[in-house]
Scaffold this active site. Sequence first.
Site, PDB file in Angstrom:
ATOM      1  N   GLU A  46       0.832  -1.200   0.000  1.00  8.25           N
ATOM      2  CA  GLU A  46       0.000   0.000   0.000  1.00  8.25           C
ATOM      3  C   GLU A  46       0.871   1.257   0.000  1.00  8.25           C
ATOM      4  O   GLU A  46       1.880   1.327   0.705  1.00  8.25           O
ATOM      5  CB  GLU A  46      -0.920  -0.001   1.227  1.00  8.25           C
ATOM      6  N   LYS A 127      -8.791   3.690  -2.561  1.00  2.00           N
ATOM      7  CA  LYS A 127      -9.357   3.172  -1.322  1.00  2.00           C
ATOM      8  C   LYS A 127     -10.694   3.853  -1.060  1.00  2.00           C
ATOM      9  O   LYS A 127     -10.795   5.088  -1.045  1.00  2.00           O
ATOM     10  CB  LYS A 127      -8.391   3.420  -0.164  1.00  2.00           C
ATOM     11  N   CYS A 161      -5.331  -2.587   2.698  1.00  2.50           N
ATOM     12  CA  CYS A 161      -5.292  -2.539   4.154  1.00  2.50           C
ATOM     13  C   CYS A 161      -6.655  -2.852   4.774  1.00  2.50           C
ATOM     14  O   CYS A 161      -7.219  -3.916   4.547  1.00  2.50           O
ATOM     15  CB  CYS A 161      -4.756  -1.173   4.585  1.00  2.50           C
TER      16      CYS A 161
END
Length: 311
Positions: A46, A127, A161
Amino acid sequence: MNEQRYTVGVVQAAPQYLDLAASVDKAVALIAQAAQDGARLLAFPEVWLPGYPWWIWLDDQPRPALVQRYLAQAFTHDSPAARTIAQAAAAHRIHVVVGMAEHEGDQLYIAQWLVDPRGVTLLKRRKVKPGPLEQRVFAEGGEHDLPVVDTDLGRVGALACAEHRHPLLKHAMHLQGETIHVAAWPSFSLAGIPNMSSPETFLAISRTYAVEGGCYVLAPCAPVTQQMRDLVCETPAQAARLQVGGGHAQIFSPTGDPLCQPLPPDAEGILFAEISPAAVTRARQAFDLAGHSARADLVWLDGPLSRKGNA
């Protein structure tokens, strides 16, 4: 689906922190190494470009100098950095999934980008919901940021994540029939922070995703270096909170088996595993959330995400 076996890799290495050009050079070297070792896909952690903004976990101060540096070193898709990575993928005939802090307009996003062996973009996503502290730096993604795309290797998708803790986001991905899922993590290096799970817990989340989705999960993860720690930590208490290491990369099979011997948490390298598309088929013959194991008559996604395959 191509039934021929092939090799994939995950990166456990730190970027050249807050230095986009140097991190791109390191990414190109890792891409070349992975291809030389036979990998047909390589996944990065990430926001590997230009690194994770660890200072947000250390205090509630705005850190304007670090924020401005971070903004200046962030990634854009029309940049020399993007062209260099795409050219490296094409030169080495390999799929590459990169995690980056993407800069567009006045906003930063936690983003992932897949380029194929021609250097062609197949997937761009952001995200959907950054964590509460991440929202100091990053904006939210939207309804188009849960794609799964066709590749020469099968269907590939990605999340970042803590998105892997969200059952509905995962379900939207599972419905699209991934062969390979990239579960990108920054590093498991924070200590002494309430509600932060252990590396074992986060690895279990990736492992569970593989079993639930009947797919391979590639979980890249970057160690924190002493240089990164020195840059963002201003007090001994902060240094105790952000520890050197935290790299726990792994690859999981559709039955949840770890396929790699882990590297030490402070070590750098690439982990490799062999993908068998037939193993995905076997896993879904036993349990298929998008098929015979579904109960869309009882539970379903509604709204924009229903277009991801839910009847």
